[in-house]
Design a protein around this motif. Structure first.
Motif, PDB file in Angstrom:
ATOM      1  N   VAL B  31       6.853  -5.906   5.045  1.00 30.68           N
ATOM      2  CA  VAL B  31       7.135  -4.507   5.847  1.00 30.68           C
ATOM      3  C   VAL B  31       7.143  -5.044   7.537  1.00 30.68           C
ATOM      4  O   VAL B  31       7.880  -4.778   7.907  1.00 30.68           O
ATOM      5  CB  VAL B  31       6.111  -3.411   5.644  1.00 30.68           C
ATOM      6  CG1 VAL B  31       6.665  -2.197   6.615  1.00 30.68           C
ATOM      7  CG2 VAL B  31       6.230  -2.896   4.104  1.00 30.68           C
ATOM      8  N   SER B 100       4.698   4.751   4.000  1.00 36.83           N
ATOM      9  CA  SER B 100       5.285   4.082   2.835  1.00 36.83           C
ATOM     10  C   SER B 100       5.815   4.760   1.742  1.00 36.83           C
ATOM     11  O   SER B 100       6.519   4.270   0.869  1.00 36.83           O
ATOM     12  CB  SER B 100       4.248   3.271   2.381  1.00 36.83           C
ATOM     13  OG  SER B 100       3.039   4.129   2.163  1.00 36.83           O
ATOM     14  N   GLN B 123       9.657   3.934   5.247  1.00 38.35           N
ATOM     15  CA  GLN B 123       9.666   2.346   5.284  1.00 38.35           C
ATOM     16  C   GLN B 123      11.026   2.003   4.904  1.00 38.35           C
ATOM     17  O   GLN B 123      11.535   0.994   5.751  1.00 38.35           O
ATOM     18  CB  GLN B 123       8.799   2.083   3.881  1.00 38.35           C
ATOM     19  CG  GLN B 123       8.152   0.751   4.397  1.00 38.35           C
ATOM     20  CD  GLN B 123       7.143   0.649   3.240  1.00 38.35           C
ATOM     21  OE1 GLN B 123       7.548   0.469   1.898  1.00 38.35           O
ATOM     22  NE2 GLN B 123       6.139   0.400   3.425  1.00 38.35           N
TER      23      GLN B 123
END
Ligand code: SAM
Lengths: 286, 907
Positions: B31, B100, B123
């Protein structure tokens, strides 16, 4: 419900809450909203007995009925969870014999020591205590009363008979089985000697009048009972336990139960084998 | 991008050399990498750190312009980090949360308070949204739009989170991150938990979290990291409500002040709307949250919606936008038209807010406008439109969605949303059209769901593969879809399913789905297993269903396998817990196999009441006369409640073999064996020949026998001697008199009337109640007079019986009786009166029921509201609205909401 003719009666949300609250007032056991289906299923077989076609009539029966007491007995048999076995939570029982008993004996140099199994179900818990006492030199010669109570009459019948099947022995040392039980086919009969050490009685822990019959005790085992109660019933019961315990007496709860958020009356006694609660009093500050 | 060791904190960080510095606090390398690339492409200078402690250190050293932080940091709660930043010299730093989105496809509410951050980004929207949001917060020129390519999306999807940690630490970190994510999307529930000690409102979300965690790591059965993380969050938030440190005292006082103000804001306060808007735009999330709750109290204020819509357009206050959107959703349907009018705005973010709000409100009016917006210039608006349409549903949306799905220009992520929208709409798409999406992992779940309803047997094979997919979530979708497909393919050859599930991984996977906490998944697994026709699975299925609210589905599935299930069920009986045993017996009752009778009789004699009862019922249904001796033994020797069930079981057999049963019972009786249960059986059979036996028993010296005899007599109706029954009204036992009063109800004679009138003056309230009830069957002026008095009785059972009888007879006196009973002190009497009020003149009934809405008993309020709804009686909207706001009982709230809808439609 699809099940069978005459059993198709379903419970409305309102009926559920009314009945649930009556049950809770009576015996402390509380059903969350999500468990409506359980209450519905467990009580459904009672409707045809009275020829009722709705739970509202049943609610009125247990609310006003002449024989509501009797019907509550029936309800109790259906809503209680009586699951139990010998030497359940053994580490706690070890704490009982190795640490708690010596303290109780030291604290009170004379008189009977009294141990109460509150919500004893079919008796495995008080009998486990009795077997342990039988082997415990520290109380030799000292009279120890063990008594067990339950709200269900059915489990008390089994407890008094002292007849068990394999399921009760899932955490029992073979040595105990050999020494204290006589096997007869599928059943195991508990030795007379141990049976005589335990007194059983019918008691609703929410019934103030009945509780008045119980005197001061040194140790209370109330394990896996208050998990089924709501907060208010727990608070009531714990206040009772507090009154019944001698100063410095012990309260043993099940491993998933705790007094956090419940009461500050008891102090936590961190023993080697377990953490238990104790009523403050002589010599209790560890 | 270069990796350098930060000379201030010694951490290895990546950074580029120009542009405003932005700290990127994220534990996942994948990420962080995606964020880094997106930021560098838009000329920001990212500094990467792994957790909150590092972030604080780096920020104090470097004073970055902004921080982009993971909602689930591994060492502290994201809101704590933000609070720290806001409290000190770093207060001006902008903060963006990265969610997320632990379940990437679930329909999510827009998080409203952001726990103090300025904005948030999901995300999978990092490349396309994050630089834009940062630029607008930092007043930088709008950057070029990035796009998420499939590779990056796949990387994010497959991200093996937190590989650097191991064992318990990793588990805890994962759990925190999942819980943080849940908390972001379920703020109301989290707040409820922070305020009270009970943590129930989040059960299903936390369960979902547990499932997710279990699919990412091995969780030891005895621990519950999700619960621990959640408890920690709640504790931390409670701490934040009453902080102990002394810094930022002024800010806290301000916040506290405004928080209280929001909680206490009502529409009739001077300048209320201006204050509300001010609070909705507060810098602190807790204040905004309270303001959103307050906004719901303004539902009848016509000026508010337009102000909120204006708030959506705010360019500099993301908190205000979020809060306004949430408030609009609370206001619901009345704001839909206004929202639609603002759709043509230039500001894409604004459009997205509007679209999301329309989707959440979910009324069909918005559908056409949303369809028109499917081709929006802005990719995010398009995605939001698809989601919103999925939420609203309806067939009109389907063709446009499908067209968009196959268009070459549609980007991958958008396809996920469109497919999800089609799934939510409940649309079926032919297998040939779905086929092209097979094999694309990103689309897997949606595709499986669509396959489930294509009713095409070619879908079986890919679904059987889906059932063993790598992620648990996907497997669950696969099982549900397979169940749906099998239901649609009834009658076709689905043997391949049975063969594939006979053994191996697929079987294991479906068995595992039986333990899924989601009831729907459990149900699906049950029906898939039933399709294998393997009776050996019956005990497992029922064991899993016994304590879950899917009992019915489980029973149905097992009985579909027919009588071969009986043997395995009986074999597993002894080792099963009680709840399951009862189910086993119910199944045996339904599949009907008389081979089981001997075992059932043994169970009936056993110690467990519920099993005995169920076993006896099955015996009654299946057995022949040969079991009579055994049943009679239960009647004689069993505990009373079981003896009674055994008697009823004999009645059931008697329905097939009346004489065999009746004769043996009479023989018992004649031989001097007095047992009230024999009378129960005779009453159940009601053979003419037994009438004498029963009549004789009404004079027996045992009052229990006399009661049983009268109860049995009732089944003979008026053929039983009336005088005999009347005599018993003089019995010295009240129980007997009550039974007699009940039995008299069927004789419509003058003698019966006179007797009942006398009984209605009995000293025992139960006799009176029975007499009053029976008077309802007889009628006449005298009866009505007595009934009217009885309806005013302070003894609830008498009043209830009287209301029932009056209702049956419907005399003019009913109205007065009902009015009086509605004021009764006992809520059950009031309930009965509400039921009887259906006979009143509607305007009067409405008035009376309206008063009952203010009863102090929740069930009276609920019943009154339900009665009004069922009789379509309209009350003024304001009146119902005011009651609804003041109502605290969820059950009554539901009824009032229905009533409000009736009221709104009426107006
Ligand atoms: C799960 S068993 C626990 C047995 C044993 N203490 C153990 O830990 O194994 C719980 C018992 O508490 C009893 N019980 C529940 N409510 C009660 C009440 N109000 N008064 C007395 N007993 C009660 C139930 O009947 C049941 O037998």
């Amino acid at each position: 419900m699809i099940l069978g003719a005459g059993r198709a009666v379903s419970m409305t949300d309102e009926e559920f809450r009314l009945i649930r609250d009556l049950i809770c007032d009576f015996c402390g056991i509380y059903f969350e909203d999500s468990l409506k289906f359980l209450v519905e299923r467990r009580l459904q077989p009672r409707l045809p007995v009275f020829g009722f076609v709705s739970f509202r009539d049943y609610y009125r029966l247990i609310k006003y009925g002449r024989e509501c007491e009797r019907e509550f007995d029936e309800i109790v048999e259906r809503v209680t969870t009586n699951e139990t076995y010998f030497f359940r939570e053994a580490y706690q029982l070890r704490a009982f014999t190795d640490e708690i008993l010596p303290m109780v004996v030291a604290q009170r140099s004379e008189g009977r020591i009294r141990v109460w199994s509150a919500g004893c179900s079919t008796g495995e818990e008080p009998y486990s205590i009795a077997m342990l006492l039988d082997k415990c030199p520290i109380v030799a010669g000292r009279p120890v009363d063990v008594f067990g109570n339950d709200i269900s009459r059915k489990v008390l019948r089994t407890a008094r008979a002292g007849m068990y099947t394999q399921a009760s022995f899932r955490s029992t040392d073979n040595a105990y089985i050999k020494e204290y039980f006589h096997r007869d086919g599928r059943t195991y009969q508990l030795d007379e000697r141990i049976r005589n050490r335990v007194t059983f009685g019918h008691l609703n822990l929410m019934d103030e009048n009945a509780l008045a019959l119980i005197g001061k005790v040194d140790v209370i085992l109330c394990r896996n009972v208050i998990i089924y109660f709501n907060h208010a019933s727990r608070a009531r019961l714990l206040a009772t336990f507090y009154r019944k315990l001698r100063p410095g007496g012990f309260l043993l709860l099940g491993h998933s139960e705790s007094l956090v958020n419940e009461t500050k009356d008891f102090e936590l006694a961190p023993l080697t084998n377990d953490m238990v609660y104790r009523k403050p009093g002589e010599g209790s500050l560890l | 991008m270069v990796w350098v060791r930060c000379h201030d904190c010694g951490e290895l960080v990546f950074r580029s050399l120009s542009g405003p510095e932005v700290v990127v606090a994220h534990a996942s390398d994948v990420v962080a990498q995606v964020i880094g690339v997106a930021l560098i492409d838009s000329r920001f200078a990212p500094i990467r750190v792994r957790n909150g402690t590092q972030a604080m250190a780096v920020m104090l050293a470097r004073r970055p312009a902004a921080i982009v932080l993971d909602v689930g940091l591994s060492d502290m709660m994201s809101f704590q980090l933000i609070e720290k930043i806001r409290a000190g010299e770093l207060a001006g730093t902008k903060a963006i949360l990265v969610a997320s989105v632990f379940n990437k496809t679930a329909y999510k509410r827009r998080p409203e308070t952001l726990y103090g951050a300025d904005d948030y980004v999901e995300q999978h929207h990092i490349p396309d949204m994050l630089p834009k949001k940062l630029a607008s917060l930092l007043n930088e020129p709008e950057p070029n739009l990035g796009r998420l390519d499939e590779a990056a999306l796949q990387r994010l999807n497959d991200d093996e989170s937190m590989p650097e940690l191991s064992g318990r630490n990793r588990l805890q970190a994962l759990a925190r991150s999942i819980v943080a994510d849940i908390a972001l999307y379920h703020e109301n529930e989290v707040h409820a938990c922070v305020k009270s000690a009970e943590g129930t409102p989040l059960v299903s979300a936390l369960d979902e979290g547990r499932r997710l965690l279990a699919s990412m790591a091995i969780v030891d059965g005895d621990t519950d990291p999700i619960q621990e993380a959640f408890d920690e969050l709640v504790r931390a938030m409670r701490g934040a409500m009453c902080p102990t440190e002394t810094k930022g005292v002024a800010e806290r006082a301000r916040r506290q002040n405004r928080y209280v103000r929001a909680q206490d804001l009502w529409p009739d306060h001077p300048g209320a709307i201006a204050v509300l808007l001010d609070l909705l735009g507060d810098s602190h999330w807790r204040v905004r949250k309270a303001a959103v709750v307050a906004a719901a109290r303004f539902s009848t204020d016509a000026n508010l919606p337009s102000k909120l819509v204006d708030g959506l357009a705010s360019r500099d206050n993301a908190g205000l936008r979020n809060a306004c959107a949430e408030a609009l959703v609370c206001l619901g349907r009345p704001v839909v038209a206004m929202l639609m009018e603002t759709l043509p705005t230039q500001d894409a973010d604004h459009r997205k807010f509007v679209v999301e709000a329309l989707g959440l409100i979910g009324t069909a009016e918005a559908r056409a406008a949303l369809i028109a917006q499917l081709g929006d210039d802005d990719v995010n608006v398009r995605a939001a439109v698809a989601e919103a349409l999925g939420h609203i549903g309806g067939t009109e949306a389907i063709e446009p969605l499908k067209a968009m799905l196959v268009s070459k220009d549609t980007e991958l992520l958008h396809r996920v949303y469109i497919l999800q929208a089609l799934v939510s709409c409940g649309e079926t798409i032919p297998f040939d059209e779905i086929q092209q999406w097979l094999g694309q992992r990103v689309l897997e779940r949606q595709v499986l769901a669509l396959l489930g309803r294509c009713a095409d047997d070619r879908a079986i094979a890919p679904l059987l593969e889906g059932v063993v997919a790598s992620s648990r979530e996907t497997r669950a979708v696969g099982v549900c879809a397979l169940a749906e497909l099998l239901a649609d393919l009834k009658g076709k050859d689905t043997g391949v399913v049975a063969r594939t599930l006979a053994a191996g991984v697929a079987r294991e996977a479906v068995l595992e789905a039986l333990a899924d906490p989601d009831d729907d998944v459990l149900k699906a697994a049950v029906s898939v297993l039933a399709a294998t026709g393997d009776p050996g699975l019956a005990p497992t299925i029922l064991l899993r269903c016994a304590c879950r609210n899917v009992v019915e589905a489980g029973v149905r599935a097992v009985i579909s396998m027919g009588s071969p299930v009986v043997k395995p069920l009986l074999e597993a009986f002894d080792s099963a817990p009680i709840e399951a045993r009862v189910l086993f017996l119910e199944v045996i009752e339904l599949v009907g196999d008389s081979i089981s009778v001997p075992v059932l009789l043994e169970i009936a004699m056993g110690p467990d009441t519920r099993s005995s009862e169920a076993a006896l019922r099955v015996v009654g249904k299946l057995a022949g006369v040969d079991v009579l001796p055994a049943l009679m033994r239960v009647v004689r020797e069993g505990v009373p409640e079981i003896a009674h069930v055994a008697a009823m079981s004999m009645c059931a057999i008697g329905r097939r073999e009346a004489d065999a049963v009746g004769d043996s019972v009479v023989a018992n009786w004649m031989s001097g064996e007095v047992n009230p249960e024999w009378l129960v059986v005779l009453g159940g059979l009601s053979r003419d020949v037994d009438i004498e036996v029963i009549a004789g028993a009404t004079h027996h010296r045992d009052p229990d026998v006399r009661c049983a005899a009268i109860d049995a007599a009732r089944s003979y109706g008026t053929s039983f001697d009336e005088e005999n029954v009347i005599m018993l009204l003089t019995d010295e036992h009240a129980r007997v008199r009550a039974s007699a009063a009940r039995a008299l109800g069927c004789y419509r004679s003058d003698t019966a009337l006179a007797a009942l009138l006398a009984a209605s003056q009995d000293a025992d309230p139960w006799v009176v109640a029975e007499a009053v009830l029976s008077l309802g069957g007889v009628g006449g002026d005298q009866a009505v007079r007595v009934l009217k008095d009885a309806a005013g009785s302070s003894v609830a059972p008498i009043a209830i019986a009287a209301l029932k009888s009056l209702f049956r007879l419907n005399p003019p006196q009913l109205e007065a009786a009902v009015e009086k009973a509605l004021a009764h002190a006992d809520p059950e009497v009031v309930r009965e009166a509400i039921a009887a009020s259906v006979r009143l003149y509607p305007d009067r009934a409405r008035e009376l029921l309206g008063d009952s809405l203010r009863s102090r008993y929740w069930n009276v309020r609920a019943a009154a509201a339900e009665a009004l709804v069922n009789r379509s009686m309209v009350l003024p909207v304001e009146q119902v609205g005011a009651l609804l706001i003041a109502e605290t009982e969820p059950l009554v709230q539901e009824s009032l909401e229905r009533l409000l809808r009736v009221a709104q439609e009426g107006e």
